[in-house]
Design an enzyme around this catalytic site. Structure first.
Site, PDB file in Angstrom:
ATOM      1  CB  VAL A   8     -70.615  89.208  66.935  1.00 15.23           C
ATOM      2  CG1 VAL A   8     -69.796  88.739  67.813  1.00 15.23           C
ATOM      3  CG2 VAL A   8     -69.940  88.477  65.024  1.00 15.23           C
ATOM      4  CB  SER A   9     -71.542  94.329  65.913  1.00 14.68           C
ATOM      5  OG  SER A   9     -72.272  94.859  66.727  1.00 14.68           O
TER       6      SER A   9
END
Length: 181
Positions: A8-9
């Site tokens: 995930v970012s």
């Protein structure tokens, strides 16, 4: 060996969905990280996973944008996987098949779409910020001193008082007072 990769970012995003899908898909070891997908070189866990791959291994991820946001990065990762004699499977994009010659083309197209999507997100965010700025929204941290406190601090400095003493009185750092002048 079946390896999983989840990404995930940001730190505030949750990996639970991806981890659950990868575990149910039979991953024996899952590499995961909370890093932007824009730069492959910054993703230590992805690099570690790619270094572990051996002939016959499979790398699983839920979708191509979890692996790379740039088509050239995705093709490069695909080449690394294939050079190790391993395979890449994407749970939500089963049309990517690393055993065919079409895999590179499909990966490039999917990677291009991911990059285009990222650009749209950046453009939309920038437009939203500009509209908010035009409406008078202030960005960044709130000032430690309000306007009247800043005026008083500047006046005290002009009268020769030291930054340290003023800072103590206002409960801020000396550098905050120095930046006022």
């Amino acid at each position: 060996m079946i390896y999983g990769y989840a990404r995930v970012s940001t730190e505030t995003q949750d990996l639970a969905y991806q981890l659950d899908r990868l575990q149910k898909a039979g991953c024996e070891q899952i590499f995961h990280e909370k890093r932007s997908g824009k730069n492959t070189a910054d993703r230590l866990e992805l690099r570690r996973l790619l270094a572990h791959l051996e002939r016959g291994d499979v790398m699983l991820a839920t979708a191509s944008d979890r692996v790379a946001r740039d088509p050239l990065d995705l093709v490069q990762i695909l080449n690394t996987v294939k050079a190790a004699g391993a395979g890449l499977r994407l749970l939500d994009e089963p049309f990517i098949d690393t055993t065919s010659e079409m895999a590179d083309l499909i990966a490039f197209m999917v990677g291009w779409a991911a990059r285009w999507h990222r650009r749209r997100i950046l453009e939309n965010t920038a437009q939203g910020r500009e509209l908010a700025r035009q409406r008078g929204v202030k960005f960044g941290r709130k000032p430690k001193l309000d306007l009247s406190a800043r005026k008083i601090a500047i006046e005290r400095r002009a009268n020769g008082e030291g930054c340290a003493e003023i800072a103590v009185d206002f409960g801020v750092s000396e550098s905050t007072i120095r930046r006022l002048a």
